[in-house]
Write a protein that holds these residues in place. Structure first.
Motif, PDB file in Angstrom:
ATOM      1  N   LEU A   1      26.564  -7.304   9.655  1.00 51.34           N
ATOM      2  CA  LEU A   1      26.395  -8.665  10.153  1.00 51.34           C
ATOM      3  C   LEU A   1      27.450  -8.940  11.224  1.00 51.34           C
ATOM      4  O   LEU A   1      28.648  -8.854  10.964  1.00 51.34           O
ATOM      5  N   PRO A   2      27.047  -9.264  12.453  1.00 53.47           N
ATOM      6  CA  PRO A   2      28.013  -9.418  13.543  1.00 53.47           C
ATOM      7  C   PRO A   2      28.853 -10.675  13.389  1.00 53.47           C
ATOM      8  O   PRO A   2      28.444 -11.657  12.756  1.00 53.47           O
ATOM      9  N   ASP A   3      30.065 -10.641  13.960  1.00 52.16           N
ATOM     10  CA  ASP A   3      30.932 -11.825  13.930  1.00 52.16           C
ATOM     11  C   ASP A   3      30.349 -12.953  14.767  1.00 52.16           C
ATOM     12  O   ASP A   3      30.521 -14.124  14.442  1.00 52.16           O
ATOM     13  N   ASP A   4      29.661 -12.598  15.837  1.00 47.92           N
ATOM     14  CA  ASP A   4      29.052 -13.600  16.707  1.00 47.92           C
ATOM     15  C   ASP A   4      27.680 -13.984  16.149  1.00 47.92           C
ATOM     16  O   ASP A   4      26.775 -13.139  16.093  1.00 47.92           O
ATOM     17  N   PRO A   5      27.489 -15.243  15.704  1.00 46.47           N
ATOM     18  CA  PRO A   5      26.187 -15.641  15.154  1.00 46.47           C
ATOM     19  C   PRO A   5      25.038 -15.481  16.138  1.00 46.47           C
ATOM     20  O   PRO A   5      23.876 -15.408  15.733  1.00 46.47           O
ATOM     21  N   GLY A   6      25.357 -15.419  17.446  1.00 46.33           N
ATOM     22  CA  GLY A   6      24.305 -15.271  18.440  1.00 46.33           C
ATOM     23  C   GLY A   6      23.756 -13.863  18.530  1.00 46.33           C
ATOM     24  O   GLY A   6      22.693 -13.647  19.127  1.00 46.33           O
ATOM     25  N   GLU A   7      24.464 -12.897  17.957  1.00 46.43           N
ATOM     26  CA  GLU A   7      24.006 -11.513  17.978  1.00 46.43           C
ATOM     27  C   GLU A   7      23.112 -11.233  16.781  1.00 46.43           C
ATOM     28  O   GLU A   7      23.295 -11.804  15.705  1.00 46.43           O
ATOM     29  N   ALA A   8      22.151 -10.345  16.970  1.00 41.37           N
ATOM     30  CA  ALA A   8      21.237  -9.984  15.887  1.00 41.37           C
ATOM     31  C   ALA A   8      21.865  -8.918  15.004  1.00 41.37           C
ATOM     32  O   ALA A   8      22.553  -8.011  15.492  1.00 41.37           O
ATOM     33  N   ALA A   9      21.656  -9.039  13.705  1.00 36.08           N
ATOM     34  CA  ALA A   9      22.101  -8.006  12.777  1.00 36.08           C
ATOM     35  C   ALA A   9      21.298  -6.728  13.027  1.00 36.08           C
ATOM     36  O   ALA A   9      20.126  -6.791  13.403  1.00 36.08           O
ATOM     37  N   PRO A  10      21.897  -5.555  12.816  1.00 39.20           N
ATOM     38  CA  PRO A  10      21.168  -4.301  13.108  1.00 39.20           C
ATOM     39  C   PRO A  10      19.915  -4.127  12.266  1.00 39.20           C
ATOM     40  O   PRO A  10      18.981  -3.438  12.676  1.00 39.20           O
ATOM     41  N   TRP A  11      19.849  -4.733  11.071  1.00 40.21           N
ATOM     42  CA  TRP A  11      18.669  -4.594  10.225  1.00 40.21           C
ATOM     43  C   TRP A  11      17.563  -5.581  10.593  1.00 40.21           C
ATOM     44  O   TRP A  11      16.432  -5.447  10.123  1.00 40.21           O
ATOM     45  N   GLU A  12      17.870  -6.569  11.427  1.00 42.02           N
ATOM     46  CA  GLU A  12      16.871  -7.588  11.758  1.00 42.02           C
ATOM     47  C   GLU A  12      15.693  -6.986  12.533  1.00 42.02           C
ATOM     48  O   GLU A  12      14.528  -7.275  12.239  1.00 42.02           O
ATOM     49  N   ARG A  13      15.988  -6.147  13.507  1.00 43.75           N
ATOM     50  CA  ARG A  13      14.922  -5.573  14.328  1.00 43.75           C
ATOM     51  C   ARG A  13      14.022  -4.658  13.493  1.00 43.75           C
ATOM     52  O   ARG A  13      12.793  -4.701  13.611  1.00 43.75           O
ATOM     53  N   THR A  14      14.632  -3.824  12.620  1.00 42.05           N
ATOM     54  CA  THR A  14      13.829  -2.907  11.812  1.00 42.05           C
ATOM     55  C   THR A  14      12.995  -3.669  10.782  1.00 42.05           C
ATOM     56  O   THR A  14      11.855  -3.274  10.491  1.00 42.05           O
ATOM     57  N   MET A  15      13.526  -4.763  10.259  1.00 41.90           N
ATOM     58  CA  MET A  15      12.750  -5.536   9.290  1.00 41.90           C
ATOM     59  C   MET A  15      11.610  -6.276   9.989  1.00 41.90           C
ATOM     60  O   MET A  15      10.537  -6.477   9.397  1.00 41.90           O
ATOM     61  N   ARG A  16      11.810  -6.658  11.245  1.00 44.58           N
ATOM     62  CA  ARG A  16      10.733  -7.298  12.001  1.00 44.58           C
ATOM     63  C   ARG A  16       9.589  -6.309  12.221  1.00 44.58           C
ATOM     64  O   ARG A  16       8.419  -6.675  12.132  1.00 44.58           O
ATOM     65  N   ARG A  17       9.919  -5.065  12.498  1.00 42.89           N
ATOM     66  CA  ARG A  17       8.893  -4.033  12.639  1.00 42.89           C
ATOM     67  C   ARG A  17       8.131  -3.845  11.331  1.00 42.89           C
ATOM     68  O   ARG A  17       6.915  -3.666  11.323  1.00 42.89           O
ATOM     69  N   LEU A  18       8.843  -3.878  10.225  1.00 41.29           N
ATOM     70  CA  LEU A  18       8.214  -3.708   8.921  1.00 41.29           C
ATOM     71  C   LEU A  18       7.261  -4.856   8.619  1.00 41.29           C
ATOM     72  O   LEU A  18       6.185  -4.659   8.047  1.00 41.29           O
ATOM     73  N   ALA A  19       7.648  -6.074   9.034  1.00 41.24           N
ATOM     74  CA  ALA A  19       6.837  -7.261   8.743  1.00 41.24           C
ATOM     75  C   ALA A  19       5.554  -7.325   9.565  1.00 41.24           C
ATOM     76  O   ALA A  19       4.674  -8.134   9.256  1.00 41.24           O
ATOM     77  N   VAL A  20       5.443  -6.508  10.601  1.00 39.00           N
ATOM     78  CA  VAL A  20       4.203  -6.485  11.389  1.00 39.00           C
ATOM     79  C   VAL A  20       3.050  -5.967  10.539  1.00 39.00           C
ATOM     80  O   VAL A  20       1.926  -6.456  10.636  1.00 39.00           O
ATOM     81  N   ARG A  21       3.324  -4.990   9.686  1.00 40.47           N
ATOM     82  CA  ARG A  21       2.268  -4.381   8.876  1.00 40.47           C
ATOM     83  C   ARG A  21       2.247  -4.926   7.447  1.00 40.47           C
ATOM     84  O   ARG A  21       1.176  -5.058   6.855  1.00 40.47           O
ATOM     85  N   HIS A  22       3.414  -5.242   6.879  1.00 37.17           N
ATOM     86  CA  HIS A  22       3.506  -5.571   5.464  1.00 37.17           C
ATOM     87  C   HIS A  22       3.965  -7.013   5.250  1.00 37.17           C
ATOM     88  O   HIS A  22       4.549  -7.636   6.143  1.00 37.17           O
ATOM     89  N   GLN A  23       3.699  -7.500   4.045  1.00 40.03           N
ATOM     90  CA  GLN A  23       4.391  -8.694   3.588  1.00 40.03           C
ATOM     91  C   GLN A  23       5.791  -8.260   3.187  1.00 40.03           C
ATOM     92  O   GLN A  23       5.958  -7.278   2.450  1.00 40.03           O
ATOM     93  N   VAL A  24       6.797  -8.967   3.647  1.00 43.94           N
ATOM     94  CA  VAL A  24       8.177  -8.590   3.357  1.00 43.94           C
ATOM     95  C   VAL A  24       8.877  -9.756   2.657  1.00 43.94           C
ATOM     96  O   VAL A  24       8.845 -10.889   3.146  1.00 43.94           O
ATOM     97  N   LEU A  25       9.483  -9.464   1.534  1.00 47.63           N
ATOM     98  CA  LEU A  25      10.271 -10.441   0.790  1.00 47.63           C
ATOM     99  C   LEU A  25      11.717  -9.976   0.781  1.00 47.63           C
ATOM    100  O   LEU A  25      12.020  -8.866   0.333  1.00 47.63           O
ATOM    101  N   ALA A  26      12.617 -10.809   1.308  1.00 46.87           N
ATOM    102  CA  ALA A  26      14.048 -10.504   1.331  1.00 46.87           C
ATOM    103  C   ALA A  26      14.718 -11.269   0.201  1.00 46.87           C
ATOM    104  O   ALA A  26      14.793 -12.496   0.228  1.00 46.87           O
ATOM    105  N   ILE A  27      15.191 -10.552  -0.818  1.00 46.35           N
ATOM    106  CA  ILE A  27      15.905 -11.165  -1.941  1.00 46.35           C
ATOM    107  C   ILE A  27      17.391 -11.033  -1.671  1.00 46.35           C
ATOM    108  O   ILE A  27      17.954  -9.939  -1.713  1.00 46.35           O
ATOM    109  N   GLU A  28      18.027 -12.159  -1.378  1.00 43.75           N
ATOM    110  CA  GLU A  28      19.451 -12.180  -1.041  1.00 43.75           C
ATOM    111  C   GLU A  28      20.269 -12.465  -2.299  1.00 43.75           C
ATOM    112  O   GLU A  28      20.071 -13.472  -2.969  1.00 43.75           O
ATOM    113  N   VAL A  29      21.201 -11.570  -2.604  1.00 44.12           N
ATOM    114  CA  VAL A  29      22.012 -11.664  -3.813  1.00 44.12           C
ATOM    115  C   VAL A  29      23.433 -12.083  -3.430  1.00 44.12           C
ATOM    116  O   VAL A  29      24.066 -11.437  -2.587  1.00 44.12           O
TER     117      VAL A  29
END
Length: 337
Positions: A213-241
């Protein structure tokens, strides 16, 4: 960047053997969730399947343009989207974060045990004739894979493996220590899941989502782009602990904060009110950063806390998602993000 947290306490469930914890967890899931959620094909998300089921008016900002029903739209001059019934056979893939930061906990459960509870709930809620469950677990020594299979025996084997996995400890804080191989991060795990989850289904990512998670809130987390790709085909549920001590510091005097990923230590005085306020403000901003990243990726967000009633939170989430799916167009739509 992962925020340093206080050294974890020893939660009560950790004192039990894995099989005892598994039996207690199974009882909790079956007693508390069964009966609260009804229907032969229960699910964490009520989303799309493959069988046509009519159409309804398009909801800007909520519906995908690719689901537009152009024939009905042309006939009525009002934008409509296609509706489909859920597939009768569902493949669910889990990505479970087993990194060092998930070992932390100051409540009845630590974050890893809460993640296992979430996995148990997912397995129960997606159980059904023909439904399959597969998983990948991120660990310091690599990724452990569980092929997609059906049945209670497979689910219990997965839960037993998660509970019995060796605890991950922070590396010693020694300047100049030799570099070790980089463990797989959340983005790596999501990318690997994208490659093997070929059939459209449900993907559940269980993590604290602090990885990279970057220090700058304006930057995207490295997992955000890959999860967006995953959500194109699948339903994605992110469970935050999360754990309450990650959100605010108690006034207990001098404490040692430890970064679970690097082992770095820092002593701070929690008697400083301004320090506690800054910590709480930074923690709140960090959780909002995670929430926004999950939302931009197209996933559904389910936050769980180690000091909360996780089963009630899951039930509320499922009911909220069903209300969203069933709400007629033009009515206000609320519920979990």
């Amino acid at each position: 960047m992962r925020r340093a947290v206080a050294a974890p306490a020893d939660p009560g469930l950790a004192e039990l053997a894995p099989d005892q914890r598994l039996r207690r967890l199974e009882l909790t899931v079956t007693r508390r969730l069964n009966g609260l959620l009804h229907g032969q094909y229960r699910g964490l998300l009520p989303g799309p399947g493959s069988e046509p089921a009519g159409s309804r008016e398009y909801r800007p900002g909520e519906d995908e343009v690719r689901r537009m029903d152009w024939a009905v739209t042309a006939r009525t001059a009002v934008p409509h989207v296609r509706q489909v019934d859920a597939d009768r056979e569902l493949t669910t893939w889990l990505l479970v974060d087993g990194s060092a930061s998930m070992e932390f906990g100051t409540a009845e459960l630590d974050k890893r045990e809460l993640a296992v509870a979430a996995v148990a709930a997912v397995g129960f809620l997606t159980a059904g004739v023909g439904n399959r469950l597969g998983a990948q677990v991120l660990r310091a020594d690599g990724v452990r894979r569980f092929p997609a299979r059906s049945g209670r025996t497979h689910l219990l084997a997965l839960l037993r493996a998660l509970l019995a996995a060796p605890r991950v400890t922070a590396p010693p804080d020694r300047p100049g220590r030799a570099a070790t191989a980089r463990p797989p991060d959340l983005a790596d795990g999501i990318d690997a899941l994208h490659r093997i989850a070929n059939r459209r289904g449900l993907v559940v990512v269980v993590s604290d989502f602090l990885d990279g998670l970057p220090d700058d809130p304006g930057e995207a987390a490295p997992w955000e782009r890959t999860m967006r790709r995953l959500a194109v085909r699948h339903q994605v549920l992110a469970i935050e602990v999360t754990d309450p001590r990650e959100l605010e510091l108690p006034d207990v005097g001098l404490i040692t904060l430890v970064d679970p990923e690097t082992g770095r230590h820092r002593e701070v005085s929690t008697s400083d009110r301004r320090l506690r306020e800054r910590y709480a403000e930074a923690a709140a901003a960090q959780r909002e950063q995670v929430r926004q990243a999950v939302r931009r990726s197209g996933a559904t967000h389910l936050p769980l806390r180690t000091d909360g009633d996780w089963s009630a939170d899951i039930v509320r989430h499922v009911h909220a998602q069903r209300r969203l799916a069933a709400a007629p167009s033009g009515q206000p739509r609320g519920g979990a993000a």
